[in-house]
Scaffold this motif. Sequence first.
Motif, PDB file in Angstrom:
ATOM      1  N   SER A   2       0.848  -1.176   0.000  1.00 56.18           N
ATOM      2  CA  SER A   2       0.000   0.000   0.000  1.00 56.18           C
ATOM      3  C   SER A   2       0.890   1.234   0.000  1.00 56.18           C
ATOM      4  O   SER A   2       2.107   1.136   0.011  1.00 56.18           O
ATOM      5  CB  SER A   2      -0.903  -0.007   1.222  1.00 56.18           C
ATOM      6  OG  SER A   2      -0.131   0.106   2.390  1.00 56.18           O
ATOM      7  N   GLY A   3       0.269   2.391   0.004  1.00 58.97           N
ATOM      8  CA  GLY A   3       1.029   3.628   0.069  1.00 58.97           C
ATOM      9  C   GLY A   3       1.026   4.334  -1.271  1.00 58.97           C
ATOM     10  O   GLY A   3       0.509   3.817  -2.259  1.00 58.97           O
ATOM     11  N   ILE A  16      -6.858   0.101   5.359  1.00 61.08           N
ATOM     12  CA  ILE A  16      -6.090  -1.137   5.539  1.00 61.08           C
ATOM     13  C   ILE A  16      -5.768  -1.372   7.013  1.00 61.08           C
ATOM     14  O   ILE A  16      -5.276  -0.476   7.703  1.00 61.08           O
ATOM     15  CB  ILE A  16      -4.806  -1.106   4.668  1.00 61.08           C
ATOM     16  CG1 ILE A  16      -5.214  -1.119   3.186  1.00 61.08           C
ATOM     17  CG2 ILE A  16      -3.890  -2.293   4.990  1.00 61.08           C
ATOM     18  CD1 ILE A  16      -4.076  -0.938   2.222  1.00 61.08           C
ATOM     19  N   GLY A  17      -6.107  -2.560   7.484  1.00 59.96           N
ATOM     20  CA  GLY A  17      -5.781  -2.950   8.860  1.00 59.96           C
ATOM     21  C   GLY A  17      -6.767  -2.462   9.916  1.00 59.96           C
ATOM     22  O   GLY A  17      -6.597  -2.761  11.090  1.00 59.96           O
ATOM     23  N   VAL A  90     -16.948  -4.388   2.691  1.00 65.26           N
ATOM     24  CA  VAL A  90     -15.660  -3.786   2.327  1.00 65.26           C
ATOM     25  C   VAL A  90     -15.345  -4.045   0.852  1.00 65.26           C
ATOM     26  O   VAL A  90     -14.810  -3.185   0.154  1.00 65.26           O
ATOM     27  CB  VAL A  90     -14.528  -4.330   3.234  1.00 65.26           C
ATOM     28  CG1 VAL A  90     -13.154  -3.926   2.706  1.00 65.26           C
ATOM     29  CG2 VAL A  90     -14.716  -3.820   4.668  1.00 65.26           C
ATOM     30  N   HIS A  91     -15.710  -5.214   0.356  1.00 62.84           N
ATOM     31  CA  HIS A  91     -15.514  -5.557  -1.057  1.00 62.84           C
ATOM     32  C   HIS A  91     -16.239  -4.545  -1.954  1.00 62.84           C
ATOM     33  O   HIS A  91     -15.682  -4.047  -2.931  1.00 62.84           O
ATOM     34  CB  HIS A  91     -16.040  -6.978  -1.272  1.00 62.84           C
ATOM     35  CG  HIS A  91     -16.043  -7.484  -2.675  1.00 62.84           C
ATOM     36  ND1 HIS A  91     -14.904  -7.957  -3.288  1.00 62.84           N
ATOM     37  CD2 HIS A  91     -17.043  -7.608  -3.592  1.00 62.84           C
ATOM     38  CE1 HIS A  91     -15.209  -8.357  -4.528  1.00 62.84           C
ATOM     39  NE2 HIS A  91     -16.494  -8.148  -4.722  1.00 62.84           N
ATOM     40  N   PHE A  92     -17.487  -4.238  -1.592  1.00 58.69           N
ATOM     41  CA  PHE A  92     -18.273  -3.309  -2.402  1.00 58.69           C
ATOM     42  C   PHE A  92     -17.768  -1.879  -2.231  1.00 58.69           C
ATOM     43  O   PHE A  92     -17.753  -1.095  -3.186  1.00 58.69           O
ATOM     44  CB  PHE A  92     -19.760  -3.460  -2.058  1.00 58.69           C
ATOM     45  CG  PHE A  92     -20.263  -4.828  -2.399  1.00 58.69           C
ATOM     46  CD1 PHE A  92     -20.588  -5.158  -3.707  1.00 58.69           C
ATOM     47  CD2 PHE A  92     -20.352  -5.820  -1.430  1.00 58.69           C
ATOM     48  CE1 PHE A  92     -21.005  -6.442  -4.045  1.00 58.69           C
ATOM     49  CE2 PHE A  92     -20.769  -7.111  -1.751  1.00 58.69           C
ATOM     50  CZ  PHE A  92     -21.101  -7.410  -3.066  1.00 58.69           C
ATOM     51  N   LEU A 128      -9.628  -5.077   5.961  1.00 60.42           N
ATOM     52  CA  LEU A 128      -8.931  -5.081   4.676  1.00 60.42           C
ATOM     53  C   LEU A 128      -7.448  -5.312   4.954  1.00 60.42           C
ATOM     54  O   LEU A 128      -6.813  -4.537   5.676  1.00 60.42           O
ATOM     55  CB  LEU A 128      -9.146  -3.733   3.968  1.00 60.42           C
ATOM     56  CG  LEU A 128      -8.390  -3.540   2.658  1.00 60.42           C
ATOM     57  CD1 LEU A 128      -8.788  -4.584   1.620  1.00 60.42           C
ATOM     58  CD2 LEU A 128      -8.621  -2.129   2.124  1.00 60.42           C
ATOM     59  N   LYS A 129      -6.910  -6.403   4.424  1.00 61.55           N
ATOM     60  CA  LYS A 129      -5.518  -6.752   4.720  1.00 61.55           C
ATOM     61  C   LYS A 129      -4.548  -6.130   3.719  1.00 61.55           C
ATOM     62  O   LYS A 129      -3.463  -5.722   4.091  1.00 61.55           O
ATOM     63  CB  LYS A 129      -5.325  -8.286   4.703  1.00 61.55           C
ATOM     64  CG  LYS A 129      -6.247  -9.042   5.635  1.00 61.55           C
ATOM     65  CD  LYS A 129      -6.011  -8.686   7.079  1.00 61.55           C
ATOM     66  CE  LYS A 129      -4.795  -9.402   7.635  1.00 61.55           C
ATOM     67  NZ  LYS A 129      -4.694  -9.222   9.113  1.00 61.55           N
TER      68      LYS A 129
END
Lengths: 173, 158
Positions: A2-3, A16-17, A90-92, A128-129
Motif C-alpha cells: 500500500s502507500g 487497511i488494517g 468492504v468488497h463493495f 482489509l488486509k
Amino acid sequence: MSGPATGLPSEVDKMIGIPLYEEQGEFPVERGYIWTTCSSVENGNPLYWDDSVAEELTGGPIAPPTMLSVWFRPHHWAPGRSQPHLPLQVHFDLKEALGLPEAVMTSNTMVFHDPVRPGDRLSTRQVLKSVSPEKTTKLGTGRFWVIDVEYRNQSGNLVGVESYTGFGYRRAP
Amino acid sequence: MTPPLLAGDVKPGDALPRLRYEVSATTVVLGALASRDWRPMHHDKDFAVERNGLRDIFLNTPNQAAWFERYVTDWTGPHGRLGRMTFTMKGSIFPGDTMEFSGTVDGAETDDAGCGWASLSIELAVDGQVKTTCAVRVALPAEAGDNPWDRRGDQWKP
C-alpha cells in the motif's frame, strides 16, 4: 502493498488494517440449524448427533466448524429492520472507491479456532488486509485485495476467520 | 471413545475413500436453506435460467463447505478437527448431477505444540470434470489418548 507508490487513493489506504462493520449475529447459535445442515449433507458425525460423544470430545455440543458464516446471514424479513450491511461490505466499498465496476472472488480460505457452541452470540468484523498495485489479467485491468472476516464469541475469543481474495477490474476495451 | 484414525496412520499419497452422491433439486434447496441463503438462484429454476443463464438451480458455496467437511470427517472420525480449508470454484453443480468426491493426503506432520496434522487435496467432480477443489488442513490425534479438540490458544495452530 500500500502507500503512495501504488497509486492507491488515501481513503482506501486508510482502510487497511482497520476493523470495520462490526456486527452481532441476529440470533444465538442453535441446534436446529446444526441438525438441518448435517442432514442436508448426510453428515453422520456422532459429535453432532450423540450427546455423550459431544460431552466426551468437546465438552458438550458444538456446531460444525464450516457453519461459521451461517450465523450471520440475515433473516429474509424482520420487523422494522433497516437495511443490513451486505456481507463483505468492504468488497463493495473498494469497487466504489477504486472505480472498478466488475469484481470476482478468486479464492476463499476459512481458518477455524475455538469451537462454536449452541447459545453462543457471535460477532463479526471485516479487515482489509492488502490491496495490490494495478494488474492486468485475462478479465481486465484492476487490483487484487484480501479481506479477512473475523468471527468472535461472546467472551471475545476468536472462533474463526474467513479470508477472501477479490479482483476488482475494468473490462479490457 | 477410541480414535479411528491417528496422525501416525497417515502418509503422503494415501487416498481417501471416494464418495458419490446424486444431487436432486431437494439437495440444492435444502442446502441453501440450511445455510440461510435465500437467494433465488438456489431455489427458483426460472431465475437461474433467465437471470443467471445457467441450466438450473445450483449448489451454494456454504453448503459445498458442509459437504467437504462431511467428506473429511467421514474419513477422520469425530476426533478430526478442521484447521483450515481453501476453496477454488470452477463450475456449478446442478440437480441431476452425480457428485464424486476424491481426496489425497499431501502431507502429514506434527507441529511444535505436539498436534498431528494431515494436509489433503480434495476434488469434487461431475462426470470426471472438476467443479471445486478444496485444500484442507485437519488435526488428528497424535496417539490414542490425545484429543485435538482440547487444544486452545498457543496449543492450536491451524
